[in-house]
Scaffold this active site. Structure first.
Site, short mmCIF file in Angstrom:
data_model
loop_
_atom_site.label_atom_id
_atom_site.label_comp_id
_atom_site.label_asym_id
_atom_site.label_seq_id
_atom_site.Cartn_x
_atom_site.Cartn_y
_atom_site.Cartn_z
CG HIS A 1 -7.25 8.16 -3.71
ND1 HIS A 1 -6.07 7.60 -4.14
CD2 HIS A 1 -8.20 7.72 -4.58
CE1 HIS A 1 -6.29 6.85 -5.22
NE2 HIS A 1 -7.58 6.92 -5.51
CB SER B 1 2.94 2.58 -8.80
OG SER B 1 1.72 2.55 -8.07
CG ASP C 1 0.69 15.15 0.65
OD1 ASP C 1 0.43 16.19 0.01
OD2 ASP C 1 1.34 14.20 0.15
P1 OAD Z 1 2.81 4.29 -5.15
O1 OAD Z 1 3.59 4.13 -3.90
O2 OAD Z 1 2.06 3.10 -5.64
O3 OAD Z 1 3.76 4.75 -6.34
C1 OAD Z 1 4.63 5.83 -6.19
C2 OAD Z 1 5.40 5.97 -7.49
O4 OAD Z 1 6.24 7.11 -7.34
C3 OAD Z 1 6.30 4.78 -7.83
O5 OAD Z 1 6.11 4.42 -9.19
C4 OAD Z 1 7.72 5.31 -7.60
O6 OAD Z 1 8.66 4.79 -8.53
C5 OAD Z 1 7.53 6.79 -7.85
N1 OAD Z 1 8.49 7.63 -7.08
C6 OAD Z 1 8.98 7.41 -5.85
N2 OAD Z 1 9.79 8.42 -5.48
C7 OAD Z 1 9.82 9.29 -6.52
C8 OAD Z 1 10.46 10.53 -6.74
N3 OAD Z 1 11.26 11.10 -5.84
N4 OAD Z 1 10.27 11.15 -7.93
C9 OAD Z 1 9.45 10.59 -8.88
N5 OAD Z 1 8.81 9.42 -8.71
C10 OAD Z 1 8.97 8.78 -7.54
O7 OAD Z 1 1.83 5.54 -4.94
P2 OAD Z 1 0.55 5.96 -5.77
O8 OAD Z 1 0.66 5.55 -7.20
O9 OAD Z 1 0.28 7.39 -5.47
O10 OAD Z 1 -4.81 5.09 -2.31
O11 OAD Z 1 -0.58 5.10 -5.08
C11 OAD Z 1 -1.91 5.18 -5.52
C12 OAD Z 1 -2.86 4.92 -4.38
O12 OAD Z 1 -2.55 3.69 -3.75
C13 OAD Z 1 -2.75 5.90 -3.24
O13 OAD Z 1 -3.43 7.12 -3.46
C14 OAD Z 1 -3.38 5.17 -2.12
C15 OAD Z 1 -2.72 3.82 -2.32
O14 OAD Z 1 -3.39 2.76 -1.84
C16 OAD Z 1 -5.64 5.30 -1.27
O15 OAD Z 1 -5.27 5.62 -0.15
C17 OAD Z 1 -7.08 5.11 -1.60
#
Ligand code: OAD
Length: 242
Positions: free
Chosen positions: A114, A183, A99
């Site tokens: 990404h 995560s 985004d």
């Molecule tokens: P995830 O969905 O795997 O993890 C999001 C994390 O944010 C989780 O650990 C939640 O507990 C935490 N979370 C959710 N809401 C929150 C809030 N309001 N405040 C603080 N923390 C919160 O997303 P990413 O780790 O970003 O890749 O995922 C990594 C990659 O996996 C993405 O960039 C994407 C995906 O496949 C590609 O598109 C290549």
């Protein structure tokens, strides 16, 4: 909140994930049982799926791009940009998010490792350009004129993330590494903390719950990004002024 930072902090690397944008109304990837807006990330973001089901992939990302028009940066994006603009040292922002909320919050530098929904590229001419709001298989490339090979400029599973050389240089030289809302499942981003730590950085995590790599951080704050991120960075700015 930053009392643990006894030594001077001059260089900071920040990594953000879907958790920073969650409170802007964008679903994370894994909070709802591993689905992103009803899709398994592997189904709509894997090399090969563009050839096997290009229409579905373009349609999916057209919807995600359109969704951006209905959401706004939240206090965590704003706190990060405020920090970037006011910290006297060096700040390098890496995001896994596709985004544009960091940019819309005023962040002066953002590395989208990404890729970005706001960018597209053509697999015929390899040109990268601003994304058309909605494009399909039949849409001609504005650069070479051929149709059929336009794709969102998003890094799919099986492709190499963007800017890795620059990222590793920044992480290696950071005094402080801050990871927010991710995560810790997807590599190489999940490995940055180990890299930062090995190179002597203090590592701080801010996340709603424990991540897969929480044990590698010196300090972990659990809570909502909109509360914890402004608190952390304003405390760091204050400490920096004293
Ligand atoms: P995830 O969905 O795997 O993890 C999001 C994390 O944010 C989780 O650990 C939640 O507990 C935490 N979370 C959710 N809401 C929150 C809030 N309001 N405040 C603080 N923390 C919160 O997303 P990413 O780790 O970003 O890749 O995922 C990594 C990659 O996996 C993405 O960039 C994407 C995906 O496949 C590609 O598109 C290549």
């Amino acid at each position: 909140m930053t009392d643990f930072l006894e030594k001077g902090i001059d260089r900071i690397a920040i990594l953000t994930g879907a958790g920073v944008s969650a409170e802007s109304g964008l679903n994370t990837f894994r909070d709802s049982g591993g689905l992103w807006e009803g899709y398994d990330p592997l189904d709509i973001a894997t090399v090969g799926v563009l050839d096997s089901n290009r229409d579905m992939v373009l349609d999916f990302y057209n919807s995600r791009r359109s969704q951006l028009n209905d959401c706004l940066p939240n206090p965590s994006h704003l706190a990060i940009s405020n920090f970037q603009n006011n910290f006297s040292g060096h700040v390098f922002l890496i995001t896994q998010n596709v985004d544009d909320l960091h940019e819309r919050a005023g962040s002066s530098q953002v590395l989208h490792m990404h890729g970005s929904l706001r960018s597209m590229r053509c697999d015929y001419c390899s040109e990268e350009m601003d994304a058309i709001q909605k494009f399909e298989k039949s849409t001609a490339c504005p650069s070479c004129g051929k149709a059929g090979k336009l794709r969102p400029d998003i890094v799919f599973f099986g492709e190499v993330p963007k800017g890795l050389d620059e990222i590793y240089i920044e992480i290696r030289s950071a005094d402080l590494f801050v990871s927010i809302g991710t995560s810790g499942v997807v590599y190489p981003a999940a490995g940055f903390v180990a890299h930062a730590r090995d190179n002597g950085a203090i590592c701080v995590e801010i996340n709603k719950e424990k991540s897969e790599v929480t044990n590698l951080f010196d300090i972990s704050y659990s809570g909502l990004a909109t509360e914890e991120v402004p608190r952390f960075f304003s405390s760091l700015l204050l400490k920096n002024k004293i």
